[in-house]
Write an enzyme that holds these catalytic residues in place. Structure first.
Site, mmCIF file in Angstrom:
data_model
loop_
_atom_site.group_PDB
_atom_site.id
_atom_site.type_symbol
_atom_site.label_atom_id
_atom_site.label_comp_id
_atom_site.label_asym_id
_atom_site.label_seq_id
_atom_site.Cartn_x
_atom_site.Cartn_y
_atom_site.Cartn_z
ATOM 1 N N GLU A 31 9.086 -67.297 66.247
ATOM 2 C CA GLU A 31 8.600 -66.343 66.790
ATOM 3 C C GLU A 31 8.765 -64.963 65.855
ATOM 4 O OE1 GLU A 31 6.950 -66.293 69.410
ATOM 5 O OE2 GLU A 31 8.440 -66.952 70.817
ATOM 6 N N HIS A 32 7.800 -64.092 65.822
ATOM 7 C CA HIS A 32 7.668 -63.053 65.044
ATOM 8 C C HIS A 32 7.538 -63.280 63.454
ATOM 9 C CE1 HIS A 32 7.967 -59.571 67.816
ATOM 10 N NE2 HIS A 32 8.516 -60.384 68.703
ATOM 11 N N GLY A 117 1.372 -59.606 81.126
ATOM 12 C CA GLY A 117 2.630 -58.935 80.839
ATOM 13 C C GLY A 117 3.609 -59.970 80.840
ATOM 14 N N ALA A 118 3.432 -61.333 80.837
ATOM 15 C CA ALA A 118 4.443 -62.294 81.143
ATOM 16 C C ALA A 118 4.842 -62.993 79.622
ATOM 17 C CB ALA A 118 4.258 -63.132 82.136
ATOM 18 N N GLY A 119 4.036 -62.468 78.509
ATOM 19 C CA GLY A 119 4.197 -62.960 77.210
ATOM 20 C C GLY A 119 3.516 -64.304 77.144
ATOM 21 N N LEU A 120 2.522 -64.611 78.030
ATOM 22 C CA LEU A 120 1.791 -65.870 77.802
ATOM 23 C C LEU A 120 0.243 -65.715 77.106
ATOM 24 C CD1 LEU A 120 2.776 -67.344 81.359
ATOM 25 C CD2 LEU A 120 3.929 -67.644 79.248
ATOM 26 N N SER A 121 0.165 -64.535 76.527
ATOM 27 C CA SER A 121 -1.041 -64.130 75.752
ATOM 28 C C SER A 121 -2.345 -64.065 76.621
ATOM 29 C CB SER A 121 -1.031 -65.233 74.706
ATOM 30 O OG SER A 121 -0.134 -65.000 73.958
ATOM 31 N N SER A 122 -2.195 -63.607 77.835
ATOM 32 C CA SER A 122 -3.421 -63.359 78.647
ATOM 33 C C SER A 122 -4.544 -62.471 77.860
ATOM 34 C CB SER A 122 -3.093 -62.618 79.780
ATOM 35 O OG SER A 122 -2.612 -61.327 79.822
ATOM 36 N N ASP A 167 -1.448 -66.307 68.917
ATOM 37 C CA ASP A 167 -2.055 -66.466 70.165
ATOM 38 C C ASP A 167 -3.528 -66.857 70.268
ATOM 39 O OD1 ASP A 167 0.472 -65.403 70.462
ATOM 40 O OD2 ASP A 167 0.021 -63.431 71.364
HETATM 41 C C1 GLA Z 1 2.858 -62.026 70.337
HETATM 42 C C2 GLA Z 1 1.901 -61.601 69.121
HETATM 43 C C3 GLA Z 1 1.899 -62.808 68.277
HETATM 44 C C4 GLA Z 1 3.378 -63.049 67.724
HETATM 45 C C5 GLA Z 1 4.352 -63.017 68.919
HETATM 46 C C6 GLA Z 1 5.715 -63.143 68.387
HETATM 47 O O1 GLA Z 1 2.497 -62.706 71.067
HETATM 48 O O2 GLA Z 1 0.502 -61.535 69.801
HETATM 49 O O3 GLA Z 1 0.830 -62.692 67.159
HETATM 50 O O4 GLA Z 1 3.766 -62.137 66.579
HETATM 51 O O5 GLA Z 1 4.208 -61.857 69.805
HETATM 52 O O6 GLA Z 1 5.925 -64.394 67.692
#
Ligand code: GLA
Length: 388
Positions: A31-32, A117-122, A167
Site C-alpha cells: 500500500e502506498h 468513497g469506500a477505498g475500492l477505486s470506484s 487502481d
Molecule cells: C489509492 C491510489 C493508488 C494507491 C493507493 C494506496 O487507491 O489511487 O494509486 O496509491 O491509494 O496504495
C-alpha cells in the site's frame, strides 16, 4: 442491474447501447508503494461500475449518472476540468483525443454497485469504463496498459489526485482468481493464483470517508519525494524509494525530518513485506501472509499515518479471532474498508461479531462484502471477447 442501466439508456437515448462492466479492486499487500516505484498485489473484484454507451453522431458527450440523477453534456473537444463526477470521464476523453484517438460524440448511462468513497477505486472503475468503452465503441484497439495510464493522467489532471497506477491497472488487467503482482517501476507484471478455497476475502466498510483523504494523499507523495531528494544528494543513483534500503535510510535518520523519515521507513519496509508475502502465498501459508498484513496496518497507522480510529478498531477486532488469517486497512486510507482473510465456514459469526462491536462503539453499521476475484473491464455478456 445491467438491465436497469440498459433500460435507462434506451429510455433516454432511444437506441441500443453496449454495456461495459468495470470492476473495483482489492489490494492484498503493497500500500502506498505504487507512486514510489514499488510493488503492489491487487485484483479486480465482483463489484462494478456499469456503463451503457453508444455513438450519437454529434460532437457532444451526454452522460447520465444514476447515483446523482444528473445528465451532463460536454463537447468532445473540451479541454478543461469541470466539477464533480464528470471529470473522471472528461479527463479520459481529453487524453484519448490528445493521444490522437478519433473519439466522437457519445451518449452514456452510468450506474454502480461499487460503493463510492469506500477505498475500492470506484474512480478508476469509471475511468476504465470510459477508456475501454470508447475504445470498443470507436474500434480504437487501445492496449489495456495504455488505458490504465490514460486513467491515471485523468485522475492527476482532471480530478487532482496524484495517484499511482495500481487502481487503473487492476481495473483494466484483472483476471479471474488471479492476483496481479505489479512492478510499478516498469509496469511489468505476473499473475499468481489466489487459490484458498477455505478462505474468502472480506471487506469491512467503516462507512467513514474523511474529507482530507485526497489532500493528505498528495502530501504523502510529496513527503516521499522530499525524502528521496535528501538521499539523492549523497546517493545520486537513487531515483525513488524503491532504490533505498533501510540501512541507507538510517544513515539519514538524524538529518531528516522525523516525519519524512517515518514515511520513507514505511514504504521501504512495505516493499519488503510484499516480497516476503508473495513467498508465503506461494507456499500456501496464509497465516504467514496474514502476519505481514497486520504489520502493514501498523506501518500505515503509525509511520505513514493514513489510518483512522475506525479502521484501527476494525483491525484490532480481528486480532484474536481464530477464523481470521490477516486484516489491515486498504487503499489510500482515512476511511473506507479493511481487507480481511476469513475462513469461509465462519463468515456469519465473523460478520455478526464485527457489526455488533462496531455498532456499539460508533453507532453505525459497517457494511461487509464477501468478494471474489474477477476479470478486468469487459463488455457484459460477451465471454468470447479478446483480451486486449
Ligand atoms: C489509492 C491510489 C493508488 C494507491 C493507493 C494506496 O487507491 O489511487 O494509486 O496509491 O491509494 O496504495
Amino acid at each position: 442491474m445491467i438491465n436497469q442501466v440498459k433500460e435507462k439508456f434506451t429510455s433516454l437515448f432511444h437506441k441500443e447501447p453496449i454495456i461495459i462492466l468495470s470492476p473495483g479492486r482489492v489490494n492484498l499487500i503493497g500500500e502506498h508503494t505504487d507512486y514510489n516505484d514499488g510493488f503492489v498485489l491487487p485484483a479486480a473484484i465482483d463489484k462494478h461500475v456499469i456503463v451503457a454507451l453508444a455513438a450519437n453522431g454529434t460532437d457532444q458527450c451526454n452522460i447520465y449518472a444514476s447515483a446523482f440523477d444528473e445528465l451532463i453534456s460536454f463537447p468532445v473537444e473540451n479541454e478543461r476540468p469541470a466539477r464533480g463526477w464528470i471529470n473522471y470521464i472528461m479527463g479520459v476523453v481529453f487524453y484519448l483525443k490528445q493521444k490522437g484517438h478519433p473519439v466522437k460524440g457519445f451518449d452514456a448511462v452510468l450506474d454502480s454497485n461499487l460503493p463510492v468513497g469506500a477505498g475500492l477505486s470506484s474512480s478508476a472503475a469509471v475511468e476504465g469504463a470510459a477508456g475501454y468503452g470508447l475504445s470498443r465503441l470507436f474500434n480504437l484497439h487501445i492496449e489495456r496498459k495504455e488505458l490504465a495510464k490514460i486513467g491515471q493522467m485523468s485522475e492527476h489532471n482532471f480530478v487532482g489526485v496524484m495517484c499511482g497506477i495500481m487502481d487503473q491497472f487492476a481495473n483494466l488487467l484483472g483476471k479471474k482468481d488471479q492476483l496481479i503482482r505489479l512492478d510499478c517501476r516498469d509496469l511489468s507484471y505476473t499473475y499468481s493464483p489466489f487459490h484458498f478455497p477455505e478462505y474468502k476475502i472480506v471487506l469491512c466498510n467503516s462507512m467513514v470517508h474523511h474529507s482530507l483523504a485526497s489532500s493528505e494523499y498528495n502530501v504523502r507523495r510529496q513527503q516521499c519525494e522530499e525524502g528521496v531528494a535528501l538521499i539523492k544528494k549523497q546517493f545520486p543513483e537513487v531515483k525513488n524509494l524503491r532504490d533505498v534500503t533501510e540501512e541507507v535510510l538510517n544513515r539519514f535518520k538524524d538529518s531528516m525530518d522525523e516525519k519524512i523519515y517515518r514515511r520513507c521507513h514505511y514504504v521501504i519496509n512495505e516493499n519488503d513485506r510484499l516480497l516476503k508475502g508473495c513467498v508465503y502465498l506461494e507456499n500456501n501459508d496464509l497465516n504467514g501472509f496474514g502476519k505481514m498484513m497486520y504489520k502493514t496496518h501498523d506501518g500505515l497507522s503509525k509511520d505513514y499515518e493514513v489510518s483512522c480510529d475506525e479502521l484501527d478498531f476494525l483491525v484490532s477486532l480481528t486480532k484474536d479471532r481464530e477464523e481470521v488469517a490477516g486484516s489491515r486497512m486498504m487503499g489510500g486510507g482515512f476511511g473506507g474498508c479493511t481487507i480481511n482473510i476469513v475462513k469461509s465456514d465462519q463468515l456469519d459469526s465473523f460478520s455478526y461479531f464485527i457489526k455488533k462491536k462496531y455498532e456499539e462503539r460508533y453507532s453505525k453499521t459497517p457494511e461487509i462484502y464477501v468478494t471474489s476475484i474477477e476479470d478486468g473491464v469487459k463488455v457484459a455478456n460477451h465471454e468470447s471477447m479478446s483480451f486486449r
